[in-house]
Every structure is written in C-alpha cells, then in structure tokens.
Design a protein around this motif. Structure first.
Motif, PDB file in Angstrom:
ATOM      1  N   ARG A 194       5.561  65.228  11.922  1.00 31.36           N
ATOM      2  CA  ARG A 194       5.753  64.551  13.191  1.00 31.36           C
ATOM      3  C   ARG A 194       4.407  64.031  13.696  1.00 31.36           C
ATOM      4  N   GLN A 195       4.421  62.812  14.194  1.00 32.98           N
ATOM      5  CA  GLN A 195       3.195  62.198  14.692  1.00 32.98           C
ATOM      6  C   GLN A 195       2.606  62.998  15.843  1.00 32.98           C
ATOM      7  N   GLY A 196       1.279  63.012  15.933  1.00 33.39           N
ATOM      8  CA  GLY A 196       0.608  63.706  17.021  1.00 33.39           C
ATOM      9  C   GLY A 196       0.887  63.031  18.354  1.00 33.39           C
ATOM     10  N   GLN A 197       0.958  63.822  19.406  1.00 35.73           N
ATOM     11  CA  GLN A 197       1.240  63.309  20.739  1.00 35.73           C
ATOM     12  C   GLN A 197       0.001  63.384  21.617  1.00 35.73           C
ATOM     13  N   ASP A 198      -0.260  62.326  22.353  1.00 34.98           N
ATOM     14  CA  ASP A 198      -1.419  62.265  23.238  1.00 34.98           C
ATOM     15  C   ASP A 198      -1.311  63.333  24.323  1.00 34.98           C
ATOM     16  N   ARG A 199      -2.318  64.184  24.397  1.00 36.01           N
ATOM     17  CA  ARG A 199      -2.341  65.259  25.387  1.00 36.01           C
ATOM     18  C   ARG A 199      -3.598  65.195  26.259  1.00 36.01           C
ATOM     19  N   CYS A 200      -4.186  64.022  26.370  1.00 39.37           N
ATOM     20  CA  CYS A 200      -5.356  63.873  27.238  1.00 39.37           C
ATOM     21  C   CYS A 200      -4.979  63.951  28.719  1.00 39.37           C
ATOM     22  N   GLY A 201      -3.758  63.513  29.036  1.00 39.21           N
ATOM     23  CA  GLY A 201      -3.321  63.533  30.426  1.00 39.21           C
ATOM     24  C   GLY A 201      -4.250  62.730  31.322  1.00 39.21           C
ATOM     25  N   SER A 202      -4.559  63.282  32.493  1.00 37.78           N
ATOM     26  CA  SER A 202      -5.417  62.585  33.453  1.00 37.78           C
ATOM     27  C   SER A 202      -6.897  62.890  33.247  1.00 37.78           C
ATOM     28  N   ASP A 225       3.220  53.374   6.072  1.00 38.55           N
ATOM     29  CA  ASP A 225       3.357  52.361   7.122  1.00 38.55           C
ATOM     30  C   ASP A 225       3.514  52.995   8.511  1.00 38.55           C
ATOM     31  N   ALA A 226       3.014  54.218   8.676  1.00 36.17           N
ATOM     32  CA  ALA A 226       3.269  54.979   9.902  1.00 36.17           C
ATOM     33  C   ALA A 226       2.364  54.615  11.077  1.00 36.17           C
ATOM     34  N   ALA A 227       1.356  53.773  10.859  1.00 39.49           N
ATOM     35  CA  ALA A 227       0.458  53.382  11.959  1.00 39.49           C
ATOM     36  C   ALA A 227       0.405  51.859  12.043  1.00 39.49           C
ATOM     37  N   PRO A 228       1.520  51.223  12.427  1.00 43.11           N
ATOM     38  CA  PRO A 228       1.633  49.756  12.351  1.00 43.11           C
ATOM     39  C   PRO A 228       0.753  48.986  13.326  1.00 43.11           C
ATOM     40  N   ARG A 229       0.279  49.625  14.400  1.00 41.49           N
ATOM     41  CA  ARG A 229      -0.511  48.897  15.404  1.00 41.49           C
ATOM     42  C   ARG A 229      -2.003  48.861  15.060  1.00 41.49           C
ATOM     43  N   THR A 230      -2.375  49.536  13.992  1.00 39.66           N
ATOM     44  CA  THR A 230      -3.787  49.657  13.649  1.00 39.66           C
ATOM     45  C   THR A 230      -4.460  48.308  13.416  1.00 39.66           C
ATOM     46  N   ALA A 231      -3.830  47.453  12.652  1.00 41.86           N
ATOM     47  CA  ALA A 231      -4.446  46.165  12.294  1.00 41.86           C
ATOM     48  C   ALA A 231      -4.723  45.316  13.530  1.00 41.86           C
ATOM     49  N   ASP A 232      -3.759  45.256  14.452  1.00 43.94           N
ATOM     50  CA  ASP A 232      -3.946  44.441  15.663  1.00 43.94           C
ATOM     51  C   ASP A 232      -5.056  45.013  16.540  1.00 43.94           C
ATOM     52  N   ARG A 233      -5.083  46.325  16.683  1.00 38.29           N
ATOM     53  CA  ARG A 233      -6.124  46.949  17.499  1.00 38.29           C
ATOM     54  C   ARG A 233      -7.502  46.724  16.891  1.00 38.29           C
ATOM     55  N   LEU A 234      -7.590  46.850  15.580  1.00 35.48           N
ATOM     56  CA  LEU A 234      -8.858  46.616  14.901  1.00 35.48           C
ATOM     57  C   LEU A 234      -9.302  45.172  15.084  1.00 35.48           C
ATOM     58  N   ALA A 235      -8.373  44.230  14.944  1.00 38.58           N
ATOM     59  CA  ALA A 235      -8.713  42.814  15.087  1.00 38.58           C
ATOM     60  C   ALA A 235      -9.248  42.520  16.486  1.00 38.58           C
ATOM     61  N   GLN A 236      -8.640  43.096  17.501  1.00 38.99           N
ATOM     62  CA  GLN A 236      -9.113  42.875  18.868  1.00 38.99           C
ATOM     63  C   GLN A 236     -10.508  43.450  19.062  1.00 38.99           C
ATOM     64  N   LYS A 247      -8.606  57.819  11.617  1.00 42.49           N
ATOM     65  CA  LYS A 247      -8.142  58.445  12.869  1.00 42.49           C
ATOM     66  C   LYS A 247      -6.699  58.094  13.219  1.00 42.49           C
ATOM     67  N   PRO A 248      -6.292  56.816  13.199  1.00 46.84           N
ATOM     68  CA  PRO A 248      -4.873  56.543  13.455  1.00 46.84           C
ATOM     69  C   PRO A 248      -3.954  57.136  12.392  1.00 46.84           C
ATOM     70  N   LEU A 249      -4.423  57.203  11.165  1.00 43.56           N
ATOM     71  CA  LEU A 249      -3.608  57.820  10.120  1.00 43.56           C
ATOM     72  C   LEU A 249      -3.493  59.327  10.332  1.00 43.56           C
ATOM     73  N   ALA A 250      -4.576  59.957  10.789  1.00 41.82           N
ATOM     74  CA  ALA A 250      -4.529  61.389  11.079  1.00 41.82           C
ATOM     75  C   ALA A 250      -3.560  61.670  12.220  1.00 41.82           C
ATOM     76  N   GLU A 251      -3.546  60.788  13.225  1.00 45.01           N
ATOM     77  CA  GLU A 251      -2.588  60.941  14.318  1.00 45.01           C
ATOM     78  C   GLU A 251      -1.163  60.787  13.789  1.00 45.01           C
ATOM     79  N   ALA A 252      -0.943  59.800  12.926  1.00 44.20           N
ATOM     80  CA  ALA A 252       0.385  59.580  12.357  1.00 44.20           C
ATOM     81  C   ALA A 252       0.852  60.772  11.529  1.00 44.20           C
ATOM     82  N   ALA A 253      -0.106  61.475  10.924  1.00 47.20           N
ATOM     83  CA  ALA A 253       0.216  62.625  10.074  1.00 47.20           C
ATOM     84  C   ALA A 253       0.292  63.934  10.864  1.00 47.20           C
ATOM     85  N   GLY A 254       0.094  63.864  12.182  1.00 43.64           N
ATOM     86  CA  GLY A 254       0.267  65.044  13.004  1.00 43.64           C
ATOM     87  C   GLY A 254      -0.932  65.958  13.123  1.00 43.64           C
ATOM     88  N   LEU A 255      -2.107  65.500  12.707  1.00 45.19           N
ATOM     89  CA  LEU A 255      -3.295  66.351  12.825  1.00 45.19           C
ATOM     90  C   LEU A 255      -3.791  66.439  14.269  1.00 45.19           C
TER      91      LEU A 255
END
Length: 349
Positions: A184-192, A30-41, A143-151
C-alpha cells in the motif's frame, strides 16, 4: 497476481532484512504517474541549479518504464543511518566544521549497492526474471517510488519520511520483470507541521514539498562547483559539507531506532567534529587520505576548503587569518574567493 508473486514478495523482504536493509516495499512500475510532470515543472523553474545531469536524462527519470520498458515491479529498499548524536548540537562551535550525518560513515553508494546486488543475486536464483539495480547515480526518482512502495511519504522538506525511521534512510531500487505482490502506498502524515520549513537557514523552500536547490546549503556545499553566492555565506555558518537542519527537526525522528542503523554508517570519529584549522590546511593528497571511503571524497579538495574558508569567516575567530591569507593566493579560484571574503568578514567583525 500470482501466488508465486505473493510468496516471493514476503521472502524478498525477509532476505532484505538479513542483508542490512531496514525497510523494503514493492510497487508497480507505473505506481508514481505524477513524477514526470512534477520533475518537468521543477526543471523548468531552474530549481536544479547546475545539476545538469538532472535534465539531461529527464525523460528516463520520469518513469521506470522510460528507462527500462520491460520493468513490471519496483522493489524499494532503505538502509537506516539515524545519527546517535543531535545533528544540530555543534551549530555554535566556531572551531568545528559540521558534516552532514549521512557522510560521517562509509560511502552509502558502495554499501547500498553491495546489498542490492546480493539481494538481486538471491532473487534471480529463487524466482528468475531479469532485473537492474540502482542507487542514487542512475536516472531514477527514488523518493516518489519509495512512497509508492509504502516505505513512507515525501515530506514537506521533499525527502522521504518513515514512521519507523524518520528522515534517515538511504534508498536503493531494484527494477524487475517479475510481477510481484505490491504494498500500500505511503500516506502523507506531515499534517500542519512546518518545522522543516522554518528550520531552513536559507529559505530554500518556496512552498511545502518543493525545494529550490539553488538556495539549499547541501547543494551549495556539495553539488555546486563554483563560487558560492555571497547572499548565502553567512547562513552557511560552520557547515562544510551538507546540512541536516530540515531533517533533524522532523518530529517523526523520535521513532527512529539506533538498533536499525546499518553499522557501516556509524560515524567515523574524525568526521564527527573536524577542526576547521585542519581542513583549511588540506592539500589534494591529504584530502584524499582523510576522506578515503567517504562520499565526501567525490567533491574534491577545492570545494571542501572553499566551504571551510567560509566557515572560518563566519567564526569571528581571528586565529584563522594566517591560513586564510595563504589560501587567498591558492591555485583554485573558488578557494581564493572564499578566503578573501572570509578575511574581509573577520575584519568587519
């Protein structure tokens, strides 16, 4: 979390490396709870185009438990296919058809699934439990699961970005009933950085982290079965299968090591820089022979020749006229349409 769960998690990762995986991480189911809403949109906006399979099983796709209620942990794995050549190097080669880097080696579905099954057998023998393995074709949001798993994290181009492997990872998943130590979940490092957004030839990103498949060259040349809209044809250039532009410009790729690449994905010589003239001449039998063992085989001859005809039209080279005139009476409507367009473009040029 049990001691067994902690111990087996580390052993899973070691075993994964021995089987050719470059990355392995574990997340709760259950580590990527926002996935369903994002997919639906995304689906409600029609951004999936005619990939009807995305919406048909959207309910199961939104969360691992929706697909399999018994799952407790998700093991996410990645195999590197980091290209040894610059994917953008052939951009102006008018006699060459560009094939996306991921498709220049063996079919990743077969290679990744073989590794997943081997790891799954080992895991059952070592720790028991029940499990299921998935690579790409199942209703799994890798992809969201891979982020949740720290890849890594989902970058602004919507694909996974890894600090160690850049944008070049094939993903696979193992769902298990075991309670495992998570990462630990992966952290966004795209920055600007917005390099991927600026690189897209068809403006397929309505906003960072969102892609409209209907404008994406990878979708248009691979998933789209019909006639490619004329507004995108010039921008397709000499791409005949997929597009690497948004991936290739990612600064994190400088950390990707060729030593981590699974040898199965090393480019086949005939797929690195195929001649457009050769592709235009393919019939069904020749197509199946040339692309045997490649993920390209699944799109069939008509779509590939359709794409090559568009590339020929963009080439400015009148030498393709004879082939295009022949294709203008092809049995396939998508081939005929592209050939006629290409002939007109060459005449206008």
């Amino acid at each position: 979390m049990t001691t067994q769960g902690e111990n087996i998690a580390e052993r899973i990762k070691a075993q994964a490396v021995s089987l050719g995986f470059a990355a392995c991480g574990i997340a709760r189911a259950d580590a990527a709870p926002r996935t369903a809403d994002r997919l639906a949109q995304w689906l409600s906006e029609g951004c999936h185009g005619d990939m009807i399979w995305m919406e048909e099983r959207a309910g199961q796709r939104g969360a691992p438990q929706a697909l399999w209620p018994e799952v407790r942990s998700v093991i996410m794995l990645g195999m590197s296919y980091a290209p040894s050549r610059d994917p953008l190097a052939l951009e102006r080669a008018c006699d060459i058809g560009r094939i996306s880097s991921y498709a220049q080696g063996q079919d990743y579905h077969d290679v990744v699934k073989k590794g997943l099954k081997a790891l799954a057998r080992w895991l059952v023998e070592e720790a028991g439990g029940e499990l299921k393995v998935f690579v790409d074709t199942a209703p799994v949001m890798e992809k969201p699961l891979a982020e949740a798993a720290g890849l890594g994290w989902q970058g602004k181009h919507s694909n996974l970005v890894s600090r160690d492997h850049g944008s070049w990872l094939f993903l696979g998943a193992i769902y298990t009933t075991l309670e495992l130590q998570t990462d630990r979940q992966g952290q966004d490092r795209c920055g600007s950085c917005d390099a991927c957004q600026r690189a897209c030839p068809t403006n397929a990103f309505p906003a960072p982290y969102r892609v409209d498949a209907r404008r994406c060259i990878s979708y248009l040349t691979i998933e789209h079965k019909g006639i490619i809209p004329e507004e995108f044809r010039a921008a397709i250039g000499n791409r005949i299968y997929g597009c690497d532009d948004c991936l290739a410009v990612c600064p994190w790729n400088k950390f990707a090591s060729s030593a981590a690449v699974n040898k199965a994905f090393l480019a086949r010589a005939e797929l690195v820089a195929p001649k457009l003239a050769d592709i235009l001449d393919l019939d069904d039998a020749a197509f199946r022979t040339v692309f045997a063992g490649s993920p390209i085989k699944r799109i069939g001859r008509n779509r590939m020749v359709r794409n090559a005809a568009i590339a020929a039209g963009n080439s400015g080279n009148g030498a393709y006229r004879e082939q295009l005139e022949r294709l203008a009476s092809d049995d396939s409507d998508v081939v005929r349409d592209s050939a006629l367009w290409a002939l007109q473009r060459l005449s206008d040029g």
